[in-house]
Design a protein around this motif. Structure first.
Motif, PDB file in Angstrom:
ATOM      1  N   GLY A 209       0.794  -1.230   0.000  1.00 58.93           N
ATOM      2  CA  GLY A 209       0.000   0.000   0.000  1.00 58.93           C
ATOM      3  C   GLY A 209       0.818   1.267   0.000  1.00 58.93           C
ATOM      4  N   HIS A 210       2.139   1.145  -0.204  1.00 57.60           N
ATOM      5  CA  HIS A 210       3.016   2.311  -0.123  1.00 57.60           C
ATOM      6  C   HIS A 210       2.748   3.303  -1.256  1.00 57.60           C
ATOM      7  CE1 HIS A 210       7.005   4.352  -0.859  1.00 57.60           C
ATOM      8  NE2 HIS A 210       6.781   4.640   0.401  1.00 57.60           N
ATOM      9  N   GLU A 211       2.500   2.801  -2.451  1.00 53.07           N
ATOM     10  CA  GLU A 211       2.302   3.697  -3.592  1.00 53.07           C
ATOM     11  C   GLU A 211       1.064   4.566  -3.409  1.00 53.07           C
ATOM     12  OE1 GLU A 211       2.739   0.457  -3.761  1.00 53.07           O
ATOM     13  OE2 GLU A 211       4.723   0.214  -4.691  1.00 53.07           O
ATOM     14  N   ALA A 212      -0.048   3.960  -2.992  1.00 53.25           N
ATOM     15  CA  ALA A 212      -1.273   4.737  -2.780  1.00 53.25           C
ATOM     16  C   ALA A 212      -1.091   5.738  -1.640  1.00 53.25           C
ATOM     17  CB  ALA A 212      -2.437   3.794  -2.469  1.00 53.25           C
ATOM     18  N   PHE A 213      -0.378   5.322  -0.626  1.00 54.27           N
ATOM     19  CA  PHE A 213      -0.120   6.219   0.495  1.00 54.27           C
ATOM     20  C   PHE A 213       0.690   7.435   0.052  1.00 54.27           C
ATOM     21  CE2 PHE A 213       3.185   7.302   3.657  1.00 54.27           C
ATOM     22  CZ  PHE A 213       2.387   7.946   4.603  1.00 54.27           C
ATOM     23  N   ILE A 214       1.759   7.204  -0.698  1.00 48.09           N
ATOM     24  CA  ILE A 214       2.607   8.307  -1.159  1.00 48.09           C
ATOM     25  C   ILE A 214       1.834   9.216  -2.106  1.00 48.09           C
ATOM     26  CG2 ILE A 214       4.649   8.889  -2.525  1.00 48.09           C
ATOM     27  CD1 ILE A 214       5.287   8.002   0.308  1.00 48.09           C
ATOM     28  N   ALA A 215       1.027   8.617  -2.969  1.00 50.84           N
ATOM     29  CA  ALA A 215       0.239   9.434  -3.908  1.00 50.84           C
ATOM     30  C   ALA A 215      -0.680  10.391  -3.152  1.00 50.84           C
ATOM     31  CB  ALA A 215      -0.565   8.520  -4.832  1.00 50.84           C
ATOM     32  N   GLU A 216      -1.310   9.908  -2.099  1.00 46.21           N
ATOM     33  CA  GLU A 216      -2.193  10.769  -1.299  1.00 46.21           C
ATOM     34  C   GLU A 216      -1.374  11.788  -0.514  1.00 46.21           C
ATOM     35  OE1 GLU A 216      -4.585  12.045   2.190  1.00 46.21           O
ATOM     36  OE2 GLU A 216      -2.755  10.823   2.210  1.00 46.21           O
ATOM     37  N   LEU A 217      -0.192  11.379  -0.032  1.00 47.93           N
ATOM     38  CA  LEU A 217       0.643  12.269   0.765  1.00 47.93           C
ATOM     39  C   LEU A 217       1.113  13.469  -0.050  1.00 47.93           C
ATOM     40  CD1 LEU A 217       1.763  12.345   3.678  1.00 47.93           C
ATOM     41  CD2 LEU A 217       3.813  11.200   2.832  1.00 47.93           C
ATOM     42  N   ARG A 218       1.306  13.294  -1.345  1.00 46.16           N
ATOM     43  CA  ARG A 218       1.756  14.404  -2.180  1.00 46.16           C
ATOM     44  C   ARG A 218       0.741  15.552  -2.210  1.00 46.16           C
ATOM     45  NH1 ARG A 218       6.226  12.812  -4.850  1.00 46.16           N
ATOM     46  NH2 ARG A 218       6.481  10.583  -5.302  1.00 46.16           N
ATOM     47  N   ASN A 219      -0.510  15.240  -1.937  1.00 47.02           N
ATOM     48  CA  ASN A 219      -1.556  16.267  -1.979  1.00 47.02           C
ATOM     49  C   ASN A 219      -1.671  17.064  -0.686  1.00 47.02           C
ATOM     50  OD1 ASN A 219      -2.333  15.473  -4.605  1.00 47.02           O
ATOM     51  ND2 ASN A 219      -3.631  13.840  -3.763  1.00 47.02           N
ATOM     52  N   ILE A 220      -0.868  16.712   0.315  1.00 43.52           N
ATOM     53  CA  ILE A 220      -0.974  17.364   1.610  1.00 43.52           C
ATOM     54  C   ILE A 220      -0.272  18.727   1.586  1.00 43.52           C
ATOM     55  CG2 ILE A 220      -0.307  17.217   4.058  1.00 43.52           C
ATOM     56  CD1 ILE A 220      -2.595  15.370   3.234  1.00 43.52           C
ATOM     57  N   ASP A 221      -0.964  19.743   2.046  1.00 40.98           N
ATOM     58  CA  ASP A 221      -0.410  21.087   2.215  1.00 40.98           C
ATOM     59  C   ASP A 221       0.002  21.222   3.675  1.00 40.98           C
ATOM     60  OD1 ASP A 221      -0.234  23.875   2.900  1.00 40.98           O
ATOM     61  OD2 ASP A 221      -1.265  24.351   1.021  1.00 40.98           O
ATOM     62  N   VAL A 222       1.286  21.312   3.934  1.00 44.55           N
ATOM     63  CA  VAL A 222       1.770  21.312   5.318  1.00 44.55           C
ATOM     64  C   VAL A 222       1.272  22.532   6.071  1.00 44.55           C
ATOM     65  CG1 VAL A 222       3.806  21.164   6.795  1.00 44.55           C
ATOM     66  CG2 VAL A 222       3.794  20.000   4.589  1.00 44.55           C
ATOM     67  N   GLN A 223       1.216  23.681   5.408  1.00 46.75           N
ATOM     68  CA  GLN A 223       0.707  24.880   6.087  1.00 46.75           C
ATOM     69  C   GLN A 223      -0.757  24.686   6.491  1.00 46.75           C
ATOM     70  OE1 GLN A 223       2.429  27.910   7.003  1.00 46.75           O
ATOM     71  NE2 GLN A 223       0.565  27.846   8.246  1.00 46.75           N
ATOM     72  N   GLU A 224      -1.522  24.043   5.646  1.00 43.42           N
ATOM     73  CA  GLU A 224      -2.927  23.758   5.983  1.00 43.42           C
ATOM     74  C   GLU A 224      -3.009  22.838   7.197  1.00 43.42           C
ATOM     75  OE1 GLU A 224      -6.705  21.383   3.996  1.00 43.42           O
ATOM     76  OE2 GLU A 224      -5.250  22.370   2.677  1.00 43.42           O
ATOM     77  N   MET A 225      -2.109  21.863   7.268  1.00 45.95           N
ATOM     78  CA  MET A 225      -2.088  20.980   8.434  1.00 45.95           C
ATOM     79  C   MET A 225      -1.713  21.767   9.695  1.00 45.95           C
ATOM     80  SD  MET A 225      -2.977  17.976   7.228  1.00 45.95           S
ATOM     81  CE  MET A 225      -4.061  18.988   6.174  1.00 45.95           C
ATOM     82  N   ALA A 226      -0.769  22.693   9.568  1.00 47.47           N
ATOM     83  CA  ALA A 226      -0.373  23.516  10.713  1.00 47.47           C
ATOM     84  C   ALA A 226      -1.539  24.372  11.187  1.00 47.47           C
ATOM     85  CB  ALA A 226       0.825  24.386  10.345  1.00 47.47           C
ATOM     86  N   ASP A 227      -2.283  24.926  10.244  1.00 46.17           N
ATOM     87  CA  ASP A 227      -3.447  25.741  10.614  1.00 46.17           C
ATOM     88  C   ASP A 227      -4.499  24.899  11.318  1.00 46.17           C
ATOM     89  OD1 ASP A 227      -2.185  27.891   9.438  1.00 46.17           O
ATOM     90  OD2 ASP A 227      -3.306  27.743   7.548  1.00 46.17           O
ATOM     91  N   THR A 228      -4.684  23.668  10.843  1.00 49.00           N
ATOM     92  CA  THR A 228      -5.640  22.763  11.493  1.00 49.00           C
ATOM     93  C   THR A 228      -5.215  22.476  12.927  1.00 49.00           C
ATOM     94  OG1 THR A 228      -6.269  21.718   9.409  1.00 49.00           O
ATOM     95  CG2 THR A 228      -6.654  20.450  11.424  1.00 49.00           C
ATOM     96  N   CYS A 229      -3.932  22.220  13.129  1.00 43.15           N
ATOM     97  CA  CYS A 229      -3.418  21.895  14.466  1.00 43.15           C
ATOM     98  C   CYS A 229      -3.364  23.113  15.381  1.00 43.15           C
ATOM     99  CB  CYS A 229      -2.017  21.291  14.357  1.00 43.15           C
ATOM    100  SG  CYS A 229      -1.943  19.704  13.517  1.00 43.15           S
ATOM    101  N   GLY A 230      -3.337  24.310  14.801  1.00 46.20           N
ATOM    102  CA  GLY A 230      -3.193  25.509  15.611  1.00 46.20           C
ATOM    103  C   GLY A 230      -1.778  25.720  16.113  1.00 46.20           C
ATOM    104  N   ILE A 231      -0.780  25.220  15.359  1.00 47.06           N
ATOM    105  CA  ILE A 231       0.622  25.370  15.749  1.00 47.06           C
ATOM    106  C   ILE A 231       1.394  25.966  14.567  1.00 47.06           C
ATOM    107  CG2 ILE A 231       0.516  23.467  17.389  1.00 47.06           C
ATOM    108  CD1 ILE A 231       1.898  21.690  15.326  1.00 47.06           C
ATOM    109  N   THR A 232       2.682  26.233  14.768  1.00 48.52           N
ATOM    110  CA  THR A 232       3.476  26.867  13.727  1.00 48.52           C
ATOM    111  C   THR A 232       4.072  25.847  12.773  1.00 48.52           C
ATOM    112  OG1 THR A 232       5.532  26.792  14.994  1.00 48.52           O
ATOM    113  CG2 THR A 232       4.081  28.687  15.372  1.00 48.52           C
ATOM    114  N   LEU A 233       4.383  26.321  11.580  1.00 45.39           N
ATOM    115  CA  LEU A 233       5.060  25.483  10.595  1.00 45.39           C
ATOM    116  C   LEU A 233       6.440  25.087  11.104  1.00 45.39           C
ATOM    117  CD1 LEU A 233       4.705  24.298   7.742  1.00 45.39           C
ATOM    118  CD2 LEU A 233       5.751  26.382   6.840  1.00 45.39           C
TER     119      LEU A 233
END
Length: 772
Positions: free
Chosen positions: A331-355
């Motif tokens: 399942g590594h290929e599907a996982f990496i394909a989905e991971l490429r779509n992640i915006d790290v700044q968006e994740m930081a905003d969701t968590c309420g912490i800094t980049l």
């Protein structure tokens, strides 16, 4: 008795709030002083020390508190923590709940006592019955009590109308007999405390690596290069873990804490047995604290893994363990394909912490492949809890952190044998392999239909589908969500039976009739008895066994005089219930098992893998370690023989501005539902439990003052209210609040539970705050 006069919820009276400076270090001399004060109050210092000298020793008994493993070399000064001392002091208390106590106090009166007051009443001394319409419990002989329970069970129109709950305190021997009795009776209705805590861990780990347990040893923690502590407060809930974290740091490892609020136990630890540590003010633990919002752990993990992917692509083979991934995972290929779509700044905003914090964590992860991630309820009590665990596994798989020293997954169990109970078959969804083993050994066909978990059984009682409730330990009423609904459900039963050491709320919120069957505590001498109550001539004390969080099985033998001559061991009580309920069957030797624990262990060996030569190996000083393929060479017993990467969306932060995400937490004077005192020492909150911790900016935005009294309100299909809480400013993530359980359980709706595991989502409840 008018059952309408029974109070369904704990009283909301206040006990005197005092605020003192928060602590930035755990344990030390203050913990020692508090421990001795508790011992003096309950059992006296000399008697208490004589009991504590055997606690967690190789020739002694296992702490009835948490499931943290014992080190190979144990200190004779004491191998226990402050909460362990409190647990043993209350077990050894001189106070008694006897026939004079119940003659004086009606059930209605006791329902108005707090959980703290009920627990402080003392040890139960003999069987008691609350008859239909009666206001007081009355004493009852053992044979009559067991026969009374059997009569109710036999009168049911279906075995599935009975529920058999198990607490994590039950020994391996008691748990094995209990599940055997229940399945021979004809049902898999075996909810247990794991349903409310680490069920999500078991589901997530089984799906991804093929085993529902942790994959590390104590030595692994000592030798890890990085330990990430997620959703966990070890200083209060697993204090002996702090010694392991300290050794990791002393060996050059790093510790990261991930939690919505900072805790003293992950900041600094002062070993009270080390004069040098006391003089130096202890050891610093966490080199990084990430104070993210409640239930944004998936966003944190995915954002960090996205950064790891960027670094791996910039320097191939330096971040990901490519050989491990290719040979051991899928399942590594599907996982990496989905991971490429992640915006790290968006994740930081969701968590309420800094980049910047994402980059700091990524730096630490890249610095070593000896990575351990530990976690507790902060990850497992959410709707998306199983996804939380799968993402933890994803990160470990990327770094090849299985089957090597100093690396792996570490769910930290909260009760001393909750993992062992599951190993023994306490599970509402048993595997076919396990059931076939029972069938072959005992010549009956065990039921195949899945039974009730905790939430299911509450719904069944509420609907009238479950009529008898039997609990092997625990405090079901105070441990469960939706307190008022659960209380009303319990009161629909014809009979409730509690196998207990001490009084608790489950003894006052009962069915139409109720039995209390008092059992020995861990510290007490366990002499064999026949089911007729006769002590065999020349009999010697017996021992039971437990399994800790790291799959070590070892013995536990109490030596202290029992609180009453009428107490019986849990295995004896289970055998008595089974013998009174079931028809004679030559392969079910309840009478023999009741008086000889060795014979029970022979049965376990015959049915459950990993227990070969059980009686011989468990008599060695350190016991033995159960096999674990994921730990022992990174072999994964999944359907394909490979560990699985998972794709899970990060839950969005959708809490309205006038609402807050609430998590329930424990105080430092508490273990699970047992309230030892009214002080939360590390957080600086004394004398009061009805408090809500808020960020100062959130308080200011609402115009709330410190100590202002409010009601907490959740609104899931209908309004639920927890009344009269003090608001206190605290260093918690904005938009989040924390409150103590069981007081806030009333706000957790029964249907708000984790997908797949069914665990109540007690740590992600959206609430509003209403001025009084």
């Amino acid at each position: 008795m008018n059952r309408r006069s029974i109070r369904l919820l704990p009283p909301d009276r206040h006990t005197g709030l005092a605020l003192v400076p928060k602590q930035e270090r755990a344990a030390g001399l203050p913990a020692l002083v508090r421990s001795l004060a508790h011992v003096q109050e309950e059992t006296g210092v000399l008697n208490g020390i004589s009991i504590l000298n055997k606690l967690n020793q190789k020739d002694g008994f296992d702490c009835p508190g948490c499931a943290w493993p014992d080190p190979a070399h144990r200190s004779r000064l004491g191998e226990y923590c402050e909460n362990g001392v409190k647990a043993i002091a209350e077990e050894g208390t001189t106070k008694r709940v006897d026939r004079a106590f119940f003659a004086k106090h009606s059930v209605e009166e006791l329902s108005h006592w707090s959980d703290y007051e009920l627990g402080k009443a003392g040890r139960l001394t003999e069987p008691f019955i609350l008859r239909a319409g009666s206001s007081h419990y009355e004493p009852m002989g053992w044979s009559e009590a067991l026969a009374y329970a059997a009569q109710h069970l036999s009168a049911l129109s279906s075995p599935n109308e009975a529920v058999f709950y198990t607490s994590g305190r039950a020994s391996n021997e008691a748990a094995y007999l209990y599940q055997l009795f229940v399945r021979r009776f004809g049902t898999n209705n075996l909810p247990d405390c794991s349903n409310m805590c680490h069920e999500s861990s078991g589901v997530g780990l089984n799906e991804t690596i093929g085993v529902g347990k942790g994959t590390v040893s104590l030595d692994d923690l000592h030798n890890a290069g990085l330990i990430i502590v997620m959703g966990q407060n070890p200083g209060t809930n697993h204090p002996r873990m702090l010694s392991a974290l300290t050794k990791c740091v002393e060996n050059g490892g790093r510790v990261v804490s991930v939690n919505p609020l900072p805790e003293a136990g992950t900041q600094r630890f002062v070993d009270p047995q080390s004069p040098l540590a006391v003089l130096r003010g202890g050891s610093a633990l966490s080199s990084l604290h990430i104070g993210l919002r409640i239930n944004t752990d998936v966003a944190l993990l995915k954002g960090v893994m996205r950064l790891l992917l960027e670094r791996e692509e910039a320097r191939p083979g330096t971040v990901f363990d490519r050989a491990f991934i290719a040979d051991r995972t899928e399942g590594h290929e599907a996982f990496i394909a989905e991971l490429r779509n992640i915006d790290v700044q968006e994740m930081a905003d969701t968590c309420g912490i800094t980049l910047q914090q994402f980059h700091e964590l990524a730096d630490l992860i890249c610095g070593t492949d000896r990575i351990i991630i530990t976690w507790a309820m902060g990850l497992t009590q959410h709707v998306n809890a199983v996804a939380n665990i799968r993402q933890v596994v994803n990160l470990l798989l990327l770094r090849g952190a299985f089957g090597k020293p100093g690396a792996g997954a570490c769910p930290v169990r909260g009760h001393s044998n909750v993992q062992g109970d599951r190993t023994m078959g306490i599970y509402e969804k048993p595997t076919e392999t396990f059931l076939q083993a029972l069938d072959g050994r005992y010549q009956f066909t065990a039921p195949r239909s899945h039974g009730y978990d905790v939430v299911d059984c509450i719904e069944a009682m509420h609907a009238g589908r479950a009529k008898v409730f039997i609990a092997l330990g625990g405090n079901f009423i105070s441990a469960t969500p939706d307190s008022e609904v659960t209380a009303k459900a319990m009161m629909t039963c014809a009979l409730t039976v509690q196998i207990s050491t001490k009084l608790n709320r489950s003894h006052v919120i009962t069915g139409e009739e109720a039995l209390i069957l008092p059992c020995l505590g861990r510290s007490e001498r366990d002499m064999p008895y026949t089911l007729d109550g006769v002590a065999p001539t020349g009999a010697k004390p017996q021992f039971v066994t437990v399994e800790d969080s790291m799959s070590v099985v070892h013995r536990s033998q109490g030596a202290h005089e029992p609180a009453s001559p009428y107490l019986r061991s849990e295995p004896w009580i289970v055998c008595g219930l089974a013998d009174a309920t079931l028809k004679e069957h030559p392969s079910l030797r309840w009478k023999e098992w009741a008086r000889d624990h060795d014979r029970i262990r022979e049965e376990i060996e015959a049915v459950i893998p990993g227990f070969k030569d059980f009686n011989k190996r468990v008599r060695t000083p350190d016991g033995f370690v159960l096999p674990n393929d994921a730990r022992d060479g990174a072999r994964f017993t999944t359907g394909t023989g490979k560990a699985s990467f998972s794709v899970d969306a990060a839950p969005a932060w959708n809490v309205p501005k006038d609402r807050f995400m609430m998590m329930t937490i424990r105080t430092h004077d508490q273990f699970n539902t047992t309230i030892y005192g009214l002080d939360d020492h590390y957080r600086g909150i004394h004398g009061e439990r009805r408090v809500v911790l808020m960020h100062a900016d959130d308080m200011s935005a609402m115009g709330l003052a410190e100590r202002e009294r409010v009601d907490l309100v959740s609104n899931y299909e209908r309004e639920r209210v927890a009344t009269d809480f003090f608001v206190l400013p605290y260093a918690i993530a904005k938009g989040c609040v924390a409150t103590y359980f069981p007081e806030a359980n009333v706000l957790v709706p029964l249907h708000l539970k984790a997908e797949k595991s069914g665990t109540p989502a007690s740590k992600s409840v959206v609430i509003s705050i209403r001025r009084r």
